[in-house]
Design a protein around this motif. Structure first.
Motif, PDB file in Angstrom:
ATOM      1  N   SER A 103       5.956   1.589   1.195  1.00  0.00           N
ATOM      2  CA  SER A 103       5.218   0.732   0.258  1.00  0.00           C
ATOM      3  C   SER A 103       4.997   1.395  -1.095  1.00  0.00           C
ATOM      4  O   SER A 103       3.899   1.361  -1.636  1.00  0.00           O
ATOM      5  CB  SER A 103       3.873   0.330   0.880  1.00  0.00           C
ATOM      6  OG  SER A 103       4.065  -0.328   2.102  1.00  0.00           O
ATOM      7  N   HIS A 104       6.038   2.028  -1.627  1.00  0.00           N
ATOM      8  CA  HIS A 104       5.935   2.591  -2.974  1.00  0.00           C
ATOM      9  C   HIS A 104       7.299   2.499  -3.644  1.00  0.00           C
ATOM     10  O   HIS A 104       8.324   2.240  -2.995  1.00  0.00           O
ATOM     11  CB  HIS A 104       5.415   4.029  -2.946  1.00  0.00           C
ATOM     12  CG  HIS A 104       6.259   4.976  -2.145  1.00  0.00           C
ATOM     13  ND1 HIS A 104       7.348   5.638  -2.683  1.00  0.00           N
ATOM     14  CD2 HIS A 104       6.184   5.361  -0.846  1.00  0.00           C
ATOM     15  CE1 HIS A 104       7.891   6.395  -1.763  1.00  0.00           C
ATOM     16  NE2 HIS A 104       7.206   6.251  -0.638  1.00  0.00           N
ATOM     17  N   SER A 125       6.698  -1.506  11.668  1.00  0.00           N
ATOM     18  CA  SER A 125       5.331  -2.020  11.696  1.00  0.00           C
ATOM     19  C   SER A 125       4.315  -0.879  11.630  1.00  0.00           C
ATOM     20  O   SER A 125       3.298  -0.974  10.928  1.00  0.00           O
ATOM     21  CB  SER A 125       5.112  -2.852  12.958  1.00  0.00           C
ATOM     22  OG  SER A 125       3.804  -3.361  13.016  1.00  0.00           O
ATOM     23  N   GLN A 126       4.589   0.219  12.333  1.00  0.00           N
ATOM     24  CA  GLN A 126       3.662   1.360  12.352  1.00  0.00           C
ATOM     25  C   GLN A 126       3.698   2.197  11.071  1.00  0.00           C
ATOM     26  O   GLN A 126       2.753   2.923  10.780  1.00  0.00           O
ATOM     27  CB  GLN A 126       3.987   2.289  13.526  1.00  0.00           C
ATOM     28  CG  GLN A 126       3.627   1.744  14.892  1.00  0.00           C
ATOM     29  CD  GLN A 126       3.711   2.830  15.947  1.00  0.00           C
ATOM     30  OE1 GLN A 126       3.314   3.959  15.727  1.00  0.00           O
ATOM     31  NE2 GLN A 126       4.222   2.467  17.110  1.00  0.00           N
ATOM     32  N   SER A 127       4.796   2.108  10.338  1.00  0.00           N
ATOM     33  CA  SER A 127       4.985   3.040   9.212  1.00  0.00           C
ATOM     34  C   SER A 127       5.155   2.331   7.873  1.00  0.00           C
ATOM     35  O   SER A 127       5.744   2.899   6.956  1.00  0.00           O
ATOM     36  CB  SER A 127       6.226   3.904   9.481  1.00  0.00           C
ATOM     37  OG  SER A 127       7.387   3.089   9.586  1.00  0.00           O
ATOM     38  N   GLN A 128       4.596   1.146   7.749  1.00  0.00           N
ATOM     39  CA  GLN A 128       4.795   0.401   6.505  1.00  0.00           C
ATOM     40  C   GLN A 128       4.255   1.138   5.284  1.00  0.00           C
ATOM     41  O   GLN A 128       4.768   0.977   4.176  1.00  0.00           O
ATOM     42  CB  GLN A 128       4.177  -0.990   6.632  1.00  0.00           C
ATOM     43  CG  GLN A 128       4.971  -1.887   7.575  1.00  0.00           C
ATOM     44  CD  GLN A 128       4.560  -3.334   7.495  1.00  0.00           C
ATOM     45  OE1 GLN A 128       3.455  -3.661   7.120  1.00  0.00           O
ATOM     46  NE2 GLN A 128       5.471  -4.218   7.871  1.00  0.00           N
ATOM     47  N   HIS A 129       3.234   1.992   5.484  1.00  0.00           N
ATOM     48  CA  HIS A 129       2.693   2.745   4.349  1.00  0.00           C
ATOM     49  C   HIS A 129       3.726   3.705   3.758  1.00  0.00           C
ATOM     50  O   HIS A 129       3.638   4.065   2.580  1.00  0.00           O
ATOM     51  CB  HIS A 129       1.453   3.537   4.796  1.00  0.00           C
ATOM     52  CG  HIS A 129       1.710   4.536   5.882  1.00  0.00           C
ATOM     53  ND1 HIS A 129       1.978   4.168   7.188  1.00  0.00           N
ATOM     54  CD2 HIS A 129       1.745   5.903   5.844  1.00  0.00           C
ATOM     55  CE1 HIS A 129       2.157   5.264   7.920  1.00  0.00           C
ATOM     56  NE2 HIS A 129       2.026   6.317   7.125  1.00  0.00           N
ATOM     57  N   LEU A 130       4.733   4.095   4.552  1.00  0.00           N
ATOM     58  CA  LEU A 130       5.763   5.008   4.056  1.00  0.00           C
ATOM     59  C   LEU A 130       6.824   4.293   3.221  1.00  0.00           C
ATOM     60  O   LEU A 130       7.608   4.945   2.513  1.00  0.00           O
ATOM     61  CB  LEU A 130       6.444   5.724   5.239  1.00  0.00           C
ATOM     62  CG  LEU A 130       5.534   6.549   6.145  1.00  0.00           C
ATOM     63  CD1 LEU A 130       6.331   7.137   7.299  1.00  0.00           C
ATOM     64  CD2 LEU A 130       4.841   7.661   5.351  1.00  0.00           C
ATOM     65  N   GLU A 189       7.909  10.446   8.427  1.00  0.00           N
ATOM     66  CA  GLU A 189       7.421  10.838   7.106  1.00  0.00           C
ATOM     67  C   GLU A 189       8.187  12.057   6.590  1.00  0.00           C
ATOM     68  O   GLU A 189       8.546  12.124   5.404  1.00  0.00           O
ATOM     69  CB  GLU A 189       5.925  11.135   7.166  1.00  0.00           C
ATOM     70  CG  GLU A 189       5.305  11.439   5.821  1.00  0.00           C
ATOM     71  CD  GLU A 189       3.787  11.497   5.871  1.00  0.00           C
ATOM     72  OE1 GLU A 189       3.166  11.491   4.793  1.00  0.00           O
ATOM     73  OE2 GLU A 189       3.219  11.540   6.981  1.00  0.00           O
TER      74      GLU A 189
END
Length: 260
Positions: free
Chosen positions: A69-70, A62-67, A44
């Protein structure tokens, strides 16, 4: 225009035409330094530095897809294979190479591109032949689903003492281009003219240079400047971008060198 060329083009800055990519795939093949902490937290911080892309493993994506997804997120480049880069492991198990993920699986994870090795001059010819076959298969499968492939052309085999021999490295780069690579990741050989020739002989595909072993900030900056001056379309730097005391400053400087 195909999905391959669209995704490849999205990696590069519209104004400079270049890309600063941070390599974060080390935990899969190299010893883990003390004190790095949670890898997703570190990732991050790296992404906050604004690189155009991140090279990482399937597990880390897989663990950091939220990073990713913008709208302003960097491109996710998935490491598709593994080799025994850890010298402790290599001394006990010998040189090994394996493909780990198919292009379809990487696409399902959200990858924008794949990265795969060509390892020149390993001890056994069979390993090299299987490596070449795997790269060719990966390129064909990736293009069928619209993913570009960055081939990392190296001289990391145990027969080689000079990992930056530009005469042999230009052959590895040309092999990668002949197999259909959409871009290359390779060494900066330390000589701008030799690097320029190597880039030219790869044809009409972008070449990005790797960062290699830890070095001083001055050495890192000089190598980065030399690579860009030689015609490289960017950098894919790992330890020298984030495993340093001033990560934010190092990334700022490398991005400045890339984009001019």
């Amino acid at each position: 225009m195909s999905g391959v060329s669209m995704r490849m083009g999205q990696l590069f800055d519209r104004e400079s035409g270049r890309a600063f990519v941070v390599a974060f795939d080390h935990g899969q093949a190299l010893p883990i330094p003390e004190g790095l902490g949670n890898p997703v937290d570190l990732l991050e911080r790296i992404i906050a530095g604004g690189p155009e892309g991140i090279l990482l493993t399937a597990g880390m994506l897989s663990q950091s897809q939220h990073l990713f997804s913008h709208r302003q997120a960097p491109a996710a480049i998935v490491r598709a294979d593994w080799t025994t880069l850890d010298k402790r492991m290599q001394s006990e198990l010998g040189e090994q190479y394996r493909s780990l993920i198919t292009p379809g699986e990487a696409l399902a994870l959200g990858a924008s591109a794949l990265c795969t090795y060509i390892i020149g001059w390993p001890a056994e010819g069979r390993m090299f032949a299987e490596n070449i076959e795997n790269v060719a298969r990966t390129v064909h499968q990736a293009h069928a689903v619209g993913l570009p492939v960055i081939v990392e052309a190296t001289l990391w085999g145990s027969r080689m003492s000079d990992k930056k021999d530009h005469q042999l490295l230009r052959q590895m780069c040309r092999i990668a281009a002949e197999l259909g690579a959409d871009a290359l990741k390779t060494e900066f050989v330390g000589d701008e003219e030799a690097e320029r020739v190597m880039i030219e002989e790869a044809g009409n595909i972008p070449v990005l240079t790797l960062g290699g072993a830890a070095a001083s900030p001055e050495e890192v900056a000089a190598a980065a400047r030399g690579a860009i001056a030689s015609g490289a379309k960017g950098l894919i730097f790992g330890r020298n971008a984030w495993q340093v005391p001033d990560m934010e400053g190092a990334m700022r400087e490398l991005s400045r060198i890339v984009h001019g």
